[in-house]
Design an enzyme around this catalytic site. Sequence first.
Site, PDB file in Angstrom:
ATOM      1  N   CYS A 136       0.822  -1.218   0.000  1.00 41.71           N
ATOM      2  CA  CYS A 136       0.000   0.000   0.000  1.00 41.71           C
ATOM      3  C   CYS A 136       0.852   1.262   0.000  1.00 41.71           C
ATOM      4  CB  CYS A 136      -0.905   0.022   1.217  1.00 41.71           C
ATOM      5  SG  CYS A 136      -2.112  -1.289   1.219  1.00 41.71           S
ATOM      6  N   HIS A 276      -3.228   6.891   4.261  1.00 44.84           N
ATOM      7  CA  HIS A 276      -3.636   5.643   3.611  1.00 44.84           C
ATOM      8  C   HIS A 276      -5.010   5.244   4.157  1.00 44.84           C
ATOM      9  CE1 HIS A 276      -3.700   1.821   1.850  1.00 44.84           C
ATOM     10  NE2 HIS A 276      -3.491   1.135   2.963  1.00 44.84           N
ATOM     11  N   ASN A 306     -10.129  -0.091   0.950  1.00 42.05           N
ATOM     12  CA  ASN A 306      -8.678   0.048   0.867  1.00 42.05           C
ATOM     13  C   ASN A 306      -8.228  -0.305  -0.555  1.00 42.05           C
ATOM     14  OD1 ASN A 306      -5.907  -0.241   0.977  1.00 42.05           O
ATOM     15  ND2 ASN A 306      -5.886  -1.490   2.836  1.00 42.05           N
TER      16      ASN A 306
HETATM   17  N1  ACO Z   1     -17.585  -9.657   9.902  1.00 41.00           N
HETATM   18  C1  ACO Z   1     -17.907 -10.089  11.130  1.00 41.00           C
HETATM   19  N2  ACO Z   1     -17.002 -10.495  12.022  1.00 41.00           N
HETATM   20  C2  ACO Z   1     -15.713 -10.459  11.646  1.00 41.00           C
HETATM   21  C3  ACO Z   1     -15.309 -10.012  10.370  1.00 41.00           C
HETATM   22  C4  ACO Z   1     -16.303  -9.594   9.479  1.00 41.00           C
HETATM   23  N3  ACO Z   1     -16.026  -9.166   8.247  1.00 41.00           N
HETATM   24  N4  ACO Z   1     -13.967 -10.080  10.300  1.00 41.00           N
HETATM   25  C5  ACO Z   1     -13.536 -10.545  11.477  1.00 41.00           C
HETATM   26  N5  ACO Z   1     -14.580 -10.774  12.278  1.00 41.00           N
HETATM   27  C6  ACO Z   1     -14.575 -11.310  13.635  1.00 41.00           C
HETATM   28  C7  ACO Z   1     -13.331 -12.062  13.979  1.00 41.00           C
HETATM   29  O1  ACO Z   1     -13.404 -13.389  13.496  1.00 41.00           O
HETATM   30  C8  ACO Z   1     -13.302 -11.987  15.471  1.00 41.00           C
HETATM   31  O2  ACO Z   1     -14.201 -12.945  15.980  1.00 41.00           O
HETATM   32  P1  ACO Z   1     -13.808 -13.818  17.259  1.00 41.00           P
HETATM   33  O3  ACO Z   1     -13.632 -12.821  18.373  1.00 41.00           O
HETATM   34  O4  ACO Z   1     -14.958 -14.718  17.423  1.00 41.00           O
HETATM   35  O5  ACO Z   1     -12.527 -14.513  16.900  1.00 41.00           O
HETATM   36  C9  ACO Z   1     -13.920 -10.607  15.766  1.00 41.00           C
HETATM   37  O6  ACO Z   1     -14.608 -10.221  14.563  1.00 41.00           O
HETATM   38  C10 ACO Z   1     -12.886  -9.553  16.078  1.00 41.00           C
HETATM   39  O7  ACO Z   1     -11.840  -9.650  15.121  1.00 41.00           O
HETATM   40  P2  ACO Z   1     -10.660  -8.626  15.048  1.00 41.00           P
HETATM   41  O8  ACO Z   1      -9.703  -9.059  13.987  1.00 41.00           O
HETATM   42  O9  ACO Z   1     -10.122  -8.397  16.429  1.00 41.00           O
HETATM   43  O10 ACO Z   1     -11.451  -7.312  14.584  1.00 41.00           O
HETATM   44  P3  ACO Z   1     -10.895  -5.865  14.430  1.00 41.00           P
HETATM   45  O11 ACO Z   1     -11.738  -4.939  15.180  1.00 41.00           O
HETATM   46  O12 ACO Z   1      -9.400  -5.790  14.661  1.00 41.00           O
HETATM   47  O13 ACO Z   1     -11.135  -5.548  12.882  1.00 41.00           O
HETATM   48  C11 ACO Z   1      -9.922  -5.439  10.844  1.00 41.00           C
HETATM   49  C12 ACO Z   1     -10.524  -6.348  11.905  1.00 41.00           C
HETATM   50  C13 ACO Z   1     -11.038  -4.626  10.232  1.00 41.00           C
HETATM   51  C14 ACO Z   1      -9.272  -6.326   9.799  1.00 41.00           C
HETATM   52  C15 ACO Z   1      -8.891  -4.481  11.502  1.00 41.00           C
HETATM   53  O14 ACO Z   1      -8.006  -5.226  12.314  1.00 41.00           O
HETATM   54  C16 ACO Z   1      -8.105  -3.713  10.488  1.00 41.00           C
HETATM   55  O15 ACO Z   1      -8.624  -2.902   9.752  1.00 41.00           O
HETATM   56  N6  ACO Z   1      -6.763  -3.923  10.471  1.00 41.00           N
HETATM   57  C17 ACO Z   1      -5.901  -3.234   9.538  1.00 41.00           C
HETATM   58  C18 ACO Z   1      -5.906  -3.969   8.245  1.00 41.00           C
HETATM   59  C19 ACO Z   1      -5.180  -3.210   7.168  1.00 41.00           C
HETATM   60  O16 ACO Z   1      -4.951  -2.038   7.276  1.00 41.00           O
HETATM   61  N7  ACO Z   1      -4.838  -3.921   6.092  1.00 41.00           N
HETATM   62  C20 ACO Z   1      -4.255  -3.365   4.941  1.00 41.00           C
HETATM   63  C21 ACO Z   1      -2.812  -3.034   5.104  1.00 41.00           C
HETATM   64  S1  ACO Z   1      -2.170  -2.211   3.793  1.00 41.00           S
HETATM   65  C22 ACO Z   1      -1.673  -3.210   2.458  1.00 41.00           C
HETATM   66  O17 ACO Z   1      -0.506  -3.220   2.077  1.00 41.00           O
HETATM   67  C23 ACO Z   1      -2.670  -4.007   1.714  1.00 41.00           C
END
Ligand code: ACO
Length: 352
Positions: A136, A276, A306
Site C-alpha cells: 500500500c 492511507h 482500501n
Molecule cells: N464480519 C464479522 N465479524 C468479523 C469479520 C467480518 N467481516 N472479520 C472478522 N470478524 C470477527 C473475527 O473473526 C473476530 O471474531 P472472534 O472474536 O470470534 O474470533 C472478531 O470479529 C474480532 O476480530 P478482530 O480481527 O479483532 O477485529 P478488528 O476490530 O481488529 O477488525 C480489521 C478487523 C477490520 C481487519 C482491523 O483489524 C483492520 O482494519 N486492520 C488493519 C488492516 C489493514 O490495514 N490492512 C491493509 C494493510 S495495507 C496493504 O498493504 C494491503
Amino acid sequence: MHLYRLVHGSEAREIRYDGKVVHLLKAQILGMGHAYPERILDNKELEQMVDTSHEWIVERTGILERRIADKHTKSSDLSFIAAEMALERSGITAEQLDLIIVGTASPDMPFPSTACIIQDRLGAVNAGAFDLEAGCTGFVYSLTVAEKFLLTPAYRYVLVVGVDLCSKFTDYTDRNTCVIFGDGAGAAVLGKGDSGPGIIESYLGAEGSGGKHLYMPAGGSAMPASHETVDQRLHYIKMDGNEIFRFATKIMVKISERLLSSSGLEYKDVDLLIPHQANIRIIRTAMKRMNIPVEKTVINVQQFGNMSAACIPVGLSMADQEGRLKPGDLVLMVAFGAGLTYGGVLLRWGRD
Ligand code: ACO
C-alpha cells in the site's frame, strides 16, 4: 573533500556543499488523474457471501462500499485511464515523459512490468519504465524515487502511478479480508520546479520482520503455482488485521513527525492530510494524535475501501478536482503496507 549537509528546517531545499549553501531544485506535481471500476460491491452483497453484517463492517472499518474490477479489467487498464487524465491536466504529452514508475502489488502479470505495458499504450516512446512493489506504500515509494530522478539534469518529466486491483487476490470466502479491499488507480505527472511549490521532504521505511502479517504465500519463486497451491487457496491475501492495525497507528504519527520536524514545520501548518485509507479507526486515531481536524483530512474509505497503492493518489486527485487544494497548501501524505513498508511525502501544492 566535498561535504554535503542538508540545511534542516529549510523548506527551500538547501544543502551545504564545500562550506557553501547550494540551492536545489524541487520536484513538482504538474497534474493528477484517477480511475476506478464502475461496479460497486456494497456491504449488503457481502452479507450474502460471508458471515458478516453491514453494521459490523461499518463499525469496525467505516467502509460502506468498494469498487471491484470485472474479470477483463487489468491494473494496466485503470492505470492507463488515470495516466491519460494526469497527462491532460499537466499539459505534458506522453512523448515528453522520461520515466514511468508504477507502484503496485497487483501487476497485470509477473513480467513484463505494468509500467512497460502502459508505456506502450500511452505511446511514451522516450520513457524508461519499471514497477515498484511496496504494498500500500507503493505510491509514496514511487513518488519519492521519481523525485530523486527529477533532481538530476537528464530527467524532466516522470509519470508515477499507484494502482492495485486487490479484488483479484482477495478470498471472497474469508471475512477477515474480503470486506476491506477495493480497486483503483491514481497517477501524477511530475516535473522540475524552483524553490516554491513541490516536494519538501520524503521518508521511506520498512520493517521486514513484519512481512508475515500481510502476504500472499504462493505464485512466486518460494511457492510456484501448482494444483496444490490453488486447492489450498494460497494465491490469496493473508492478513493478521490486529497486527497491521497496531503497526499502522504507531507508524503514521512517527512518519509525520519526522517529515515535519526535518522541514521546520508543525501539524498546525498542514492544510491537507492524505492518510492511507485502510480503516476509518486508524485514520481517526492518527488525526487525533496529530490534532488535524476532519475538514483538513481526505477520507474516502467509506466509498472505496482500501485501494492499496491507489488510495493516496486517488485521494489527492479527487481533492484537486473538488477544489480542496490551492497553490501554497501544505499536503502531508502518509502510508503503510505489506512489507511491512511505510513512508510519507510532504509537499507544497502548486506549480511554477
Ligand atoms: N464480519 C464479522 N465479524 C468479523 C469479520 C467480518 N467481516 N472479520 C472478522 N470478524 C470477527 C473475527 O473473526 C473476530 O471474531 P472472534 O472474536 O470470534 O474470533 C472478531 O470479529 C474480532 O476480530 P478482530 O480481527 O479483532 O477485529 P478488528 O476490530 O481488529 O477488525 C480489521 C478487523 C477490520 C481487519 C482491523 O483489524 C483492520 O482494519 N486492520 C488493519 C488492516 C489493514 O490495514 N490492512 C491493509 C494493510 S495495507 C496493504 O498493504 C494491503
